[in-house]
Design a protein around this motif. Sequence first.
Motif, PDB file in Angstrom:
ATOM      1  N   CYS A 242      39.699  35.576  29.950  1.00 48.19           N
ATOM      2  CA  CYS A 242      38.463  35.745  30.720  1.00 48.19           C
ATOM      3  C   CYS A 242      38.513  34.946  32.017  1.00 48.19           C
ATOM      4  CB  CYS A 242      37.260  35.302  29.882  1.00 48.19           C
ATOM      5  SG  CYS A 242      36.944  36.347  28.435  1.00 48.19           S
ATOM      6  N   GLU A 243      38.989  33.711  31.932  1.00 49.33           N
ATOM      7  CA  GLU A 243      39.020  32.835  33.107  1.00 49.33           C
ATOM      8  C   GLU A 243      39.960  33.385  34.176  1.00 49.33           C
ATOM      9  OE1 GLU A 243      37.345  29.534  35.007  1.00 49.33           O
ATOM     10  OE2 GLU A 243      36.856  30.596  33.155  1.00 49.33           O
ATOM     11  N   ALA A 244      41.006  34.084  33.751  1.00 47.27           N
ATOM     12  CA  ALA A 244      41.970  34.641  34.705  1.00 47.27           C
ATOM     13  C   ALA A 244      41.328  35.642  35.654  1.00 47.27           C
ATOM     14  CB  ALA A 244      43.121  35.317  33.951  1.00 47.27           C
ATOM     15  N   ARG A 249      35.398  38.765  39.857  1.00 46.39           N
ATOM     16  CA  ARG A 249      34.072  39.231  39.425  1.00 46.39           C
ATOM     17  C   ARG A 249      33.125  39.458  40.604  1.00 46.39           C
ATOM     18  NH1 ARG A 249      31.458  35.215  35.735  1.00 46.39           N
ATOM     19  NH2 ARG A 249      30.280  36.957  34.846  1.00 46.39           N
ATOM     20  N   ARG A 250      33.501  38.951  41.767  1.00 42.02           N
ATOM     21  CA  ARG A 250      32.696  39.153  42.972  1.00 42.02           C
ATOM     22  C   ARG A 250      33.612  39.664  44.076  1.00 42.02           C
ATOM     23  NH1 ARG A 250      29.632  38.045  39.503  1.00 42.02           N
ATOM     24  NH2 ARG A 250      27.955  36.503  39.453  1.00 42.02           N
ATOM     25  N   ASP A 251      33.075  40.547  44.930  1.00 40.59           N
ATOM     26  CA  ASP A 251      33.872  41.005  46.063  1.00 40.59           C
ATOM     27  C   ASP A 251      33.711  40.025  47.216  1.00 40.59           C
ATOM     28  OD1 ASP A 251      31.417  41.505  47.298  1.00 40.59           O
ATOM     29  OD2 ASP A 251      31.530  43.678  47.025  1.00 40.59           O
ATOM     30  N   CYS A 252      34.244  40.353  48.368  1.00 42.24           N
ATOM     31  CA  CYS A 252      34.227  39.432  49.507  1.00 42.24           C
ATOM     32  C   CYS A 252      32.814  39.156  49.994  1.00 42.24           C
ATOM     33  CB  CYS A 252      35.093  39.970  50.642  1.00 42.24           C
ATOM     34  SG  CYS A 252      34.596  41.612  51.230  1.00 42.24           S
ATOM     35  N   GLU A 261      36.484  47.977  37.380  1.00 40.28           N
ATOM     36  CA  GLU A 261      36.617  48.243  38.807  1.00 40.28           C
ATOM     37  C   GLU A 261      37.231  47.074  39.568  1.00 40.28           C
ATOM     38  OE1 GLU A 261      32.904  49.505  40.482  1.00 40.28           O
ATOM     39  OE2 GLU A 261      32.508  50.958  38.881  1.00 40.28           O
ATOM     40  N   GLN A 262      37.571  46.011  38.869  1.00 38.78           N
ATOM     41  CA  GLN A 262      38.108  44.824  39.542  1.00 38.78           C
ATOM     42  C   GLN A 262      39.513  45.070  40.070  1.00 38.78           C
ATOM     43  OE1 GLN A 262      37.815  41.518  36.807  1.00 38.78           O
ATOM     44  NE2 GLN A 262      35.581  41.663  36.683  1.00 38.78           N
ATOM     45  N   ASP A 263      39.821  44.395  41.163  1.00 35.66           N
ATOM     46  CA  ASP A 263      41.151  44.454  41.761  1.00 35.66           C
ATOM     47  C   ASP A 263      42.077  43.581  40.927  1.00 35.66           C
ATOM     48  OD1 ASP A 263      43.441  44.418  43.256  1.00 35.66           O
ATOM     49  OD2 ASP A 263      42.536  43.450  45.012  1.00 35.66           O
ATOM     50  N   THR A 264      43.026  44.189  40.222  1.00 32.27           N
ATOM     51  CA  THR A 264      43.888  43.419  39.322  1.00 32.27           C
ATOM     52  C   THR A 264      44.783  42.438  40.072  1.00 32.27           C
ATOM     53  OG1 THR A 264      45.593  45.150  39.360  1.00 32.27           O
ATOM     54  CG2 THR A 264      43.909  45.295  37.639  1.00 32.27           C
ATOM     55  N   ALA A 265      44.982  42.667  41.366  1.00 33.18           N
ATOM     56  CA  ALA A 265      45.792  41.730  42.153  1.00 33.18           C
ATOM     57  C   ALA A 265      45.099  40.381  42.282  1.00 33.18           C
ATOM     58  CB  ALA A 265      46.070  42.309  43.540  1.00 33.18           C
ATOM     59  N   ALA A 266      43.782  40.364  42.068  1.00 38.67           N
ATOM     60  CA  ALA A 266      43.023  39.115  42.166  1.00 38.67           C
ATOM     61  C   ALA A 266      43.017  38.343  40.856  1.00 38.67           C
ATOM     62  CB  ALA A 266      41.587  39.407  42.609  1.00 38.67           C
ATOM     63  N   TRP A 267      43.557  38.950  39.799  1.00 42.52           N
ATOM     64  CA  TRP A 267      43.618  38.246  38.520  1.00 42.52           C
ATOM     65  C   TRP A 267      44.747  37.212  38.544  1.00 42.52           C
ATOM     66  CZ3 TRP A 267      43.341  43.051  34.729  1.00 42.52           C
ATOM     67  CH2 TRP A 267      42.070  43.618  34.838  1.00 42.52           C
ATOM     68  N   ASN A 268      44.564  36.157  37.744  1.00 46.41           N
ATOM     69  CA  ASN A 268      45.544  35.074  37.683  1.00 46.41           C
ATOM     70  C   ASN A 268      46.658  35.455  36.703  1.00 46.41           C
ATOM     71  OD1 ASN A 268      46.948  32.645  36.999  1.00 46.41           O
ATOM     72  ND2 ASN A 268      45.214  31.443  37.733  1.00 46.41           N
ATOM     73  N   ALA A 269      47.788  35.896  37.239  1.00 41.91           N
ATOM     74  CA  ALA A 269      48.880  36.398  36.399  1.00 41.91           C
ATOM     75  C   ALA A 269      49.462  35.310  35.496  1.00 41.91           C
ATOM     76  CB  ALA A 269      49.978  36.992  37.278  1.00 41.91           C
ATOM     77  N   GLN A 298      40.733  41.552  25.200  1.00 40.45           N
ATOM     78  CA  GLN A 298      40.915  41.146  26.595  1.00 40.45           C
ATOM     79  C   GLN A 298      42.338  41.401  27.076  1.00 40.45           C
ATOM     80  OE1 GLN A 298      38.326  40.543  28.331  1.00 40.45           O
ATOM     81  NE2 GLN A 298      37.043  40.597  26.494  1.00 40.45           N
ATOM     82  N   SER A 299      43.304  41.300  26.171  1.00 43.59           N
ATOM     83  CA  SER A 299      44.695  41.566  26.536  1.00 43.59           C
ATOM     84  C   SER A 299      44.896  43.036  26.894  1.00 43.59           C
ATOM     85  CB  SER A 299      45.619  41.184  25.370  1.00 43.59           C
ATOM     86  OG  SER A 299      46.972  41.395  25.713  1.00 43.59           O
ATOM     87  N   VAL A 300      44.188  43.939  26.192  1.00 42.33           N
ATOM     88  CA  VAL A 300      44.257  45.359  26.521  1.00 42.33           C
ATOM     89  C   VAL A 300      43.735  45.591  27.945  1.00 42.33           C
ATOM     90  CG1 VAL A 300      43.322  47.648  25.986  1.00 42.33           C
ATOM     91  CG2 VAL A 300      44.133  46.158  24.148  1.00 42.33           C
TER      92      VAL A 300
END
Length: 416
Positions: A242-244, A249-252, A261-269, A298-300
């Motif tokens: 969740c923290e990743a 969770r917010r756009d610019c 709809e979140q940009d997965t590039a913004a997730w903490n890999a 969450q992993s899915v």
Amino acid sequence: MPPDAGRAAERVARQSYGKLIAFLAARSRDVPAAEDALSEALASALRVWPERGVPDKPEAWLLVAARRNLMQAARHRTVAANAQTTITVAFEEAEERMNEAGKAIFPDERLKLLFACTHPAIDSSVHTALMLQTVLGIEAKTIARAFVISPEAMSQRLVRAKVKIRDAGIPFAVPPRPALPERLAAVLSAIYAAYGLGWDGLDGEEERHSLAGEAIWLGRALLAVLPDEPEAIGLLSLMLHCEARRSARRDCNGRYVPLDEQDTAAWNAIMIAEADALLRKAGGFNRFGSFQCQAAIQSVHAARRLSGTTDWQALTTLYAALITMKPALGARVAEAAAIGRALSAAAGLERLDRLDPRDTAAYQPYWAVRAFLLARAGDDAAAVDAYMTAIGLSDSPAVRDFLADRLKEARQATPG
């Protein structure tokens, strides 16, 4: 007068409250007395630091001051001489350890306090609230708001629980292994509730992030003590997953963005990789529990980073398993949402219709999911009503704005 002295005292109090209370209470065996002593120490800091400057080791300063307050209070009470001697010796030893080599280091014993707060001698309904206040320093009025009861009632419950810890002689210790399964469940639930408050929000982004971070720290500390407990591993995996996604969770513009709809590039890999590794480790024990199941869910979602799509069918399977283990309302609503995506909106709505209206009437996620599925099913008029209910039940301005946009779309699609 240093202008930042007051802010420094508040910052140390916020960051170190639970650590200081745990250290003091573990030795005095008296949580209310430890809280009173620390409150007096903080009041002294607000008086002294503006005049003399913030000490190099503010946490140690507060601990020494609180220790002195505790000892003075003990002298004014009618207590057994050996008990007072024990308190005195314990704190003198603590101060000596702190002063060795000029280091202001003392053990972080919040985990012991956490097990004390969730002892079976204390009413289980107050376990989480007690942990939130004593271990993490959350105010009673904030906890009361989260539990939807009056601040007065919450304060009374917390006071009774703290007195129970003192009078019943509840130990400040991680319990022996035979007693762990029952006790561990309460501790895991309390940590996750703390993370949930940090995730959903309290008073500001800094406070939310701090509380979520404290919950993750407790999860790591628990796992260090109990490395072979798969549900403790699963909880840490769940929180990290969740923290990743926090920054996504917010756009610019600060507007809320739903998970799919979140940009997965913004997730903490890196955090996702750690969470998945923990989940695999937990699976090796062949004891699947609810926290592991939630982490798997969450992993899915996290797998969308690599595949570009969400496996909704897998989510329906996992939610069915979760409901078998823990049939909470939130899990049932989430299952309906997954079914609505995996099969059809009508199938998801049919699952929602099975829920007791008495449970769902004031449950915001139910109305948000219902509105979404109604809109997908083409029943825009009913979706409008559901969106309006969901907006009215939401505490988050960002979520309300997001739902208002969906409401506008549903209204535009409504004939006439």
